[in-house]
Design a protein around this motif. Structure first.
Motif, PDB file in Angstrom:
ATOM      1  N   GLU A 156       9.685   3.537 -14.994  1.00 21.69           N
ATOM      2  CA  GLU A 156       8.399   3.791 -15.255  1.00 21.69           C
ATOM      3  C   GLU A 156       7.726   3.694 -14.273  1.00 21.69           C
ATOM      4  O   GLU A 156       6.979   4.869 -14.363  1.00 21.69           O
ATOM      5  CB  GLU A 156       8.125   3.548 -16.885  1.00 21.69           C
ATOM      6  N   GLN A 157       7.609   3.216 -13.618  1.00 22.97           N
ATOM      7  CA  GLN A 157       6.872   2.474 -12.581  1.00 22.97           C
ATOM      8  C   GLN A 157       7.058   2.372 -11.272  1.00 22.97           C
ATOM      9  O   GLN A 157       8.116   0.739 -11.526  1.00 22.97           O
ATOM     10  CB  GLN A 157       5.929   2.292 -12.960  1.00 22.97           C
ATOM     11  N   GLY A 158       6.761   2.376 -10.249  1.00 24.88           N
ATOM     12  CA  GLY A 158       7.231   2.375  -9.500  1.00 24.88           C
ATOM     13  C   GLY A 158       9.129   2.545  -9.055  1.00 24.88           C
ATOM     14  O   GLY A 158       9.174   3.094  -9.589  1.00 24.88           O
ATOM     15  N   GLY A 159       9.463   2.120  -7.480  1.00 22.61           N
ATOM     16  CA  GLY A 159      11.054   2.452  -7.598  1.00 22.61           C
ATOM     17  C   GLY A 159      10.873   3.481  -6.587  1.00 22.61           C
ATOM     18  O   GLY A 159      11.674   3.967  -6.639  1.00 22.61           O
ATOM     19  N   SER A 160       9.724   4.086  -5.811  1.00 26.02           N
ATOM     20  CA  SER A 160       9.570   5.081  -4.744  1.00 26.02           C
ATOM     21  C   SER A 160      10.680   4.504  -3.891  1.00 26.02           C
ATOM     22  O   SER A 160      11.065   3.209  -3.232  1.00 26.02           O
ATOM     23  CB  SER A 160       8.653   5.191  -4.483  1.00 26.02           C
ATOM     24  N   THR A 161      11.347   5.956  -3.407  1.00 26.70           N
ATOM     25  CA  THR A 161      12.221   5.452  -1.624  1.00 26.70           C
ATOM     26  C   THR A 161      11.055   5.882  -0.400  1.00 26.70           C
ATOM     27  O   THR A 161      10.455   6.610  -0.999  1.00 26.70           O
ATOM     28  CB  THR A 161      12.944   6.121  -1.547  1.00 26.70           C
ATOM     29  N   ILE A 162      10.676   5.159   0.610  1.00 31.77           N
ATOM     30  CA  ILE A 162       9.695   4.796   1.566  1.00 31.77           C
ATOM     31  C   ILE A 162      10.189   5.291   2.780  1.00 31.77           C
ATOM     32  O   ILE A 162      11.568   4.807   3.104  1.00 31.77           O
ATOM     33  CB  ILE A 162       8.636   4.503   1.170  1.00 31.77           C
ATOM     34  N   PHE A 163       9.384   5.514   3.986  1.00 35.33           N
ATOM     35  CA  PHE A 163      10.367   5.949   5.230  1.00 35.33           C
ATOM     36  C   PHE A 163       9.097   4.948   5.206  1.00 35.33           C
ATOM     37  O   PHE A 163       7.796   5.409   5.513  1.00 35.33           O
ATOM     38  CB  PHE A 163      10.422   7.132   5.620  1.00 35.33           C
ATOM     39  N   THR A 164       9.535   3.677   6.061  1.00 33.90           N
ATOM     40  CA  THR A 164       8.578   2.811   6.810  1.00 33.90           C
ATOM     41  C   THR A 164       7.156   3.272   7.363  1.00 33.90           C
ATOM     42  O   THR A 164       6.905   2.669   8.184  1.00 33.90           O
ATOM     43  CB  THR A 164       9.292   1.333   6.466  1.00 33.90           C
ATOM     44  N   ALA A 198      13.325   0.730  -0.472  1.00 37.21           N
ATOM     45  CA  ALA A 198      13.105   1.054  -2.112  1.00 37.21           C
ATOM     46  C   ALA A 198      12.054   0.204  -2.405  1.00 37.21           C
ATOM     47  O   ALA A 198      12.124  -1.141  -2.454  1.00 37.21           O
ATOM     48  CB  ALA A 198      14.828   0.474  -3.346  1.00 37.21           C
ATOM     49  N   CYS A 199      11.228   0.517  -2.914  1.00 35.83           N
ATOM     50  CA  CYS A 199      10.202  -0.602  -2.882  1.00 35.83           C
ATOM     51  C   CYS A 199      10.654  -0.600  -4.868  1.00 35.83           C
ATOM     52  O   CYS A 199      11.006  -0.578  -5.083  1.00 35.83           O
ATOM     53  CB  CYS A 199       8.776   0.840  -3.610  1.00 35.83           C
ATOM     54  N   PRO A 200       9.539  -1.859  -5.039  1.00 34.59           N
ATOM     55  CA  PRO A 200       9.958  -2.405  -6.479  1.00 34.59           C
ATOM     56  C   PRO A 200      10.191  -1.731  -6.959  1.00 34.59           C
ATOM     57  O   PRO A 200       9.222  -0.895  -7.543  1.00 34.59           O
ATOM     58  CB  PRO A 200       9.307  -3.531  -6.232  1.00 34.59           C
ATOM     59  N   VAL A 201      10.845  -2.235  -8.243  1.00 35.59           N
ATOM     60  CA  VAL A 201       9.990  -1.332  -9.821  1.00 35.59           C
ATOM     61  C   VAL A 201       9.538  -2.542 -10.025  1.00 35.59           C
ATOM     62  O   VAL A 201       9.604  -3.874 -10.319  1.00 35.59           O
ATOM     63  CB  VAL A 201      11.532  -1.084 -10.342  1.00 35.59           C
ATOM     64  N   LEU A 202       8.668  -1.761 -11.103  1.00 36.97           N
ATOM     65  CA  LEU A 202       7.591  -2.107 -11.834  1.00 36.97           C
ATOM     66  C   LEU A 202       7.688  -2.388 -13.459  1.00 36.97           C
ATOM     67  O   LEU A 202       7.023  -2.632 -14.394  1.00 36.97           O
ATOM     68  CB  LEU A 202       6.007  -1.909 -11.286  1.00 36.97           C
ATOM     69  N   ARG A 203       8.368  -1.754 -13.896  1.00 38.71           N
ATOM     70  CA  ARG A 203       8.621  -1.154 -15.078  1.00 38.71           C
ATOM     71  C   ARG A 203       9.599  -0.251 -15.513  1.00 38.71           C
ATOM     72  O   ARG A 203       9.411   0.362 -14.804  1.00 38.71           O
ATOM     73  CB  ARG A 203       7.373  -0.452 -15.697  1.00 38.71           C
ATOM     74  N   TYR A 245      18.622  -1.370 -10.459  1.00 36.74           N
ATOM     75  CA  TYR A 245      17.006  -2.332 -10.198  1.00 36.74           C
ATOM     76  C   TYR A 245      16.281  -2.456 -11.463  1.00 36.74           C
ATOM     77  O   TYR A 245      16.594  -1.315 -12.381  1.00 36.74           O
ATOM     78  CB  TYR A 245      15.798  -1.601  -9.352  1.00 36.74           C
ATOM     79  N   LYS A 246      16.628  -3.610 -11.652  1.00 37.96           N
ATOM     80  CA  LYS A 246      15.790  -4.623 -12.635  1.00 37.96           C
ATOM     81  C   LYS A 246      14.071  -4.512 -12.830  1.00 37.96           C
ATOM     82  O   LYS A 246      14.012  -4.294 -11.192  1.00 37.96           O
ATOM     83  CB  LYS A 246      16.247  -5.484 -13.775  1.00 37.96           C
ATOM     84  N   PRO A 247      13.142  -4.804 -13.098  1.00 40.36           N
ATOM     85  CA  PRO A 247      11.926  -5.198 -12.345  1.00 40.36           C
ATOM     86  C   PRO A 247      11.509  -6.545 -11.433  1.00 40.36           C
ATOM     87  O   PRO A 247      11.868  -6.953 -12.175  1.00 40.36           O
ATOM     88  CB  PRO A 247      11.020  -5.472 -14.269  1.00 40.36           C
ATOM     89  N   GLY A 248      10.584  -5.876 -10.900  1.00 38.34           N
ATOM     90  CA  GLY A 248      10.968  -6.283  -9.534  1.00 38.34           C
ATOM     91  C   GLY A 248      12.149  -6.393  -8.308  1.00 38.34           C
ATOM     92  O   GLY A 248      11.663  -6.687  -7.647  1.00 38.34           O
ATOM     93  N   LEU A 290       1.255  -1.226  -0.290  1.00 35.68           N
ATOM     94  CA  LEU A 290      -0.183  -0.086  -0.067  1.00 35.68           C
ATOM     95  C   LEU A 290       1.411   1.653   0.374  1.00 35.68           C
ATOM     96  O   LEU A 290       0.480   2.107  -0.671  1.00 35.68           O
ATOM     97  CB  LEU A 290      -1.022   0.240   1.131  1.00 35.68           C
ATOM     98  N   HIS A 291       2.066   1.543   0.450  1.00 31.23           N
ATOM     99  CA  HIS A 291       3.118   2.795   1.130  1.00 31.23           C
ATOM    100  C   HIS A 291       3.732   3.267  -0.595  1.00 31.23           C
ATOM    101  O   HIS A 291       3.822   3.662  -0.942  1.00 31.23           O
ATOM    102  CB  HIS A 291       3.973   2.396   2.590  1.00 31.23           C
ATOM    103  N   CYS A 292       3.893   1.485  -0.850  1.00 26.39           N
ATOM    104  CA  CYS A 292       4.935   1.755  -2.225  1.00 26.39           C
ATOM    105  C   CYS A 292       3.888   1.987  -2.909  1.00 26.39           C
ATOM    106  O   CYS A 292       4.026   2.741  -4.362  1.00 26.39           O
ATOM    107  CB  CYS A 292       5.576  -0.054  -2.557  1.00 26.39           C
ATOM    108  N   VAL A 293       2.552   1.679  -3.329  1.00 26.71           N
ATOM    109  CA  VAL A 293       1.947   1.270  -5.192  1.00 26.71           C
ATOM    110  C   VAL A 293       1.115   2.226  -4.502  1.00 26.71           C
ATOM    111  O   VAL A 293       0.495   3.047  -5.260  1.00 26.71           O
ATOM    112  CB  VAL A 293       1.425   0.525  -5.263  1.00 26.71           C
ATOM    113  N   HIS A 294       0.169   2.255  -3.535  1.00 30.86           N
ATOM    114  CA  HIS A 294      -1.023   2.817  -3.546  1.00 30.86           C
ATOM    115  C   HIS A 294      -1.205   4.604  -2.833  1.00 30.86           C
ATOM    116  O   HIS A 294      -1.842   5.844  -3.008  1.00 30.86           O
ATOM    117  CB  HIS A 294      -1.966   2.452  -2.880  1.00 30.86           C
TER     118      HIS A 294
END
Ligand SMILES: O=C(O)CCC(=O)C(=O)O
Ligand SMILES: [Fe+2]
Length: 559
Positions: free
Chosen positions: A482-490, A520-525, A446-449, A317-321
């Motif tokens: 292009e999608q994903g890969g944000s840096t979050i503070f948990t 580092a959130c998963p890279v999606l694209r 980072y590659k996808p995933g 949720l934090h990473c994607v939503h």
């Protein structure tokens, strides 16, 4: 028997470049005969040290089961490397040598011990490891799709959310059983091989799964008997290594196999979860929704995989939503532009304490490109190695490389950028942070995933951190997903999704509540590359980060 702790040094360039980038991987405790596993890639080298004894470098051949036997000989530490191929030949020799004799097992023990110094404590493993039957994939577990998967021992303990290597899960979603066969001859086409080129592994009953051990590159055939046509329909697939799952389903022509590795699966599950983001207020309704939407997967498995691969529902949720953090206030920082003139840049504060601050476009796209094109950064040189059991390494599924700015060449792109990082860091934090004596810049790709799971770079829980230890980190994002890969503070909802050239700085000189924990959130694209700089106060040319008696994480040990 080496009655000391053994330090392991990683030589990414292999044994031929032992001095370059030698970094300490970890220490392995050796109280009596013991063993540890190094996860690595072909061509990488290792050197070992026990107290004052040091070994020559050895190079991993790329086989799955290279074996290094450490022993003491006079004043030196001997690292005897048996490649997987050597080992296989050697064990076969053992089998034929001991075959005709009485006391087969003790003959084997003896052979292993006297010929190559393999301790009796490990002998059993090698006696069976390369027996002719060993290459045959085996069923490790089976179950029904409706079973509670967690009770099957498939917990993620010790795997950091990743699958054990060399296992794959084969799911039969069809209403009829299928035969799972191993193709034991070299096979490169989609056309099913002859029956005599395959060996039956097991039948997978309708709506159930098996976990089988497999080696990367092995091929498999699934087939079902068709009663009407008295013929089989089959499909061939290959285990690429690290595969999470192969799903067999009905198709017009017969059957289809969709296989996904863990990165693809992570992304596919995220796409399903996107349909349920709105129900995120309550985790239970989210998971109910998720199970319903996961139509192409067995629902119980899908949820289990989702939680395993995404750390947790709340992490997803934090990473994607969740949306990005908005700036609380803006500050101006003075940077010198390299020609002696100052330029002022705007920095956005996303959290006051402990500080999280972003600067958009600290580097230009051209500068990023120059860095990427620079000598040190050829992707082929980026790789991971780690000791199994090292906790923080497992959380990092990304390629990495240390970059050493040359202070004697201030015009080199790396030195130029590093100088800028430190100016920005000093301006942002007010700490005494200077390039001399600091850790290298760490490049992550980072590659996808790929992702970097929640962790602290330094002083989590400390208030304040002792002098010489890390007090802050920064990231320069040179490629952005292009999608994903944000840096979050948990620990709160702080989130930063970068654009190319952006800079993120965060401090933890005093962080009793672990607020600097981040991921580092998963890279999606697309792909993502970042250059990390860690900052220490109190280091200098004469007292470098390596001289600091380090109580905390030392990054090179994570490589
Ligand atoms: O790539 C990121 O977003 C985070 C990297 C990171 O946490 C680190 O390098 O320590
Ligand atoms: Fe980090």
């Amino acid at each position: 028997h080496i009655p000391e702790v053994v330090q392991v040094f990683w030589l990414p360039g292999g044994a031929l470049s032992p001095s370059r980038l030698s970094s300490e991987l970890d220490a392995a405790d050796s109280d009596g005969p013991s063993s540890f596993v190094i996860n690595t890639y072909a061509g990488h080298g290792f050197r070992f040290q026990a107290g004052s004894l040091s070994s020559e470098a050895v190079t991993h051949s790329g086989g799955q089961h290279d074996l290094v036997i450490l022993s003491k000989s006079g004043d030196s530490l001997v690292a005897d490397l048996l490649s997987a191929v050597d080992l296989q030949k050697f064990v076969q020799e053992m089998h034929s040598h001991c075959n005709e004799r009485d006391g087969y097992t003790s003959c084997c023990y003896n052979f292993l011990k006297t010929k190559r110094g393999i301790p009796v404590a490990f002998a059993d493993k090698y006696i069976t490891a390369y027996s002719p039957h060993k290459l045959m994939p085996r069923v490790a577990a089976r179950g029904n799709l409706e079973d509670d998967i967690e009770s099957d021992g498939l917990d993620d303990d010790g795997y950091g959310g990743h699958l054990p290597p060399d296992e794959m899960l084969v799911i039969n979603k069809m209403l009829v059983p299928v035969d799972l066969r191993w193709v034991h001859v070299a096979h490169d086409s989609d056309v099913p091989p002859q029956d005599n080129e395959t060996t039956m592994i097991t039948q997978v009953t309708s709506e159930s799964y098996v976990r089988i051990t497999a080696r990367p590159g092995q091929s498999f055939v699934v087939s079902k008997q068709s009663p009407r046509e008295q013929s089989r329909s089959s499909s061939v697939f290959r285990y690429p290594g690290e595969l999470a799952v192969a799903i067999i389903s009905a198709e017009a022509k017969g059957l289809a196999v969709a296989s996904r590795d863990q990165d693809e699966l992570k992304i596919a599950l995220s796409e399903i979860a996107q349909n349920c983001g709105d129900s995120s207020k309550d985790e239970q309704s989210f998971t109910e929704c998720f199970k319903q939407k996961a139509v192409s997967f067995p629902p119980a498995l899908a949820l289990w995989w989702f939680q395993l691969l995404w750390t947790s529902v709340s992490h997803w949720l934090h990473c994607v939503h969740l949306p990005d953090s908005v700036s609380i206030r803006q500050v101006d920082l003075e940077l010198d532009d390299g020609t002696g003139k100052n330029r002022s840049v705007k920095a956005q504060i996303f959290r006051e304490d402990p500080l999280v601050l972003g600067i958009s476009g600290l580097a230009t796209p051209q500068e990023c490109q120059q860095l990427i094109d620079s000598q040190d950064l050829k992707e082929a040189n980026l790789n991971m190695a780690f000791i199994s059991g090292g906790s923080h390494s497992k959380s990092r599924r990304t390629l990495t490389k240390n970059l050493y700015p040359n202070m004697q060449a201030p015009q080199s792109i790396l030195a130029k950028l590093q100088k800028r990082f430190f100016q920005a860091a000093r301006g942002a934090s007010g700490y005494e942070l200077w390039p001399e004596g600091q850790e290298p810049v760490n490049w992550l790709h980072y590659k996808p995933g790929y992702e970097y799971r929640p962790h602290c770079d330094g002083g989590c829980g400390m208030d304040p951190v002792p002098s010489g230890m890390r007090v802050a980190s920064s990231l320069l994002y040179c490629n952005v997903a292009e999608q994903g890969g944000s840096t979050i503070f948990t620990q709160d909802t702080t989130k930063f999704t970068p654009a190319r050239g952006d800079f993120l700085f965060f401090a933890y000189k005093s962080d009793p509540d672990y607020m600097s924990m981040h991921a580092a959130c998963p890279v999606l694209r697309g792909i993502k590359s970042t250059a990390t700089q860690w900052y220490r106060e109190g280091v200098s040319k004469d007292y470098t980060w390596e001289d600091v008696a380090d109580l905390g994480l030392r990054r090179s040990s994570e490589l």
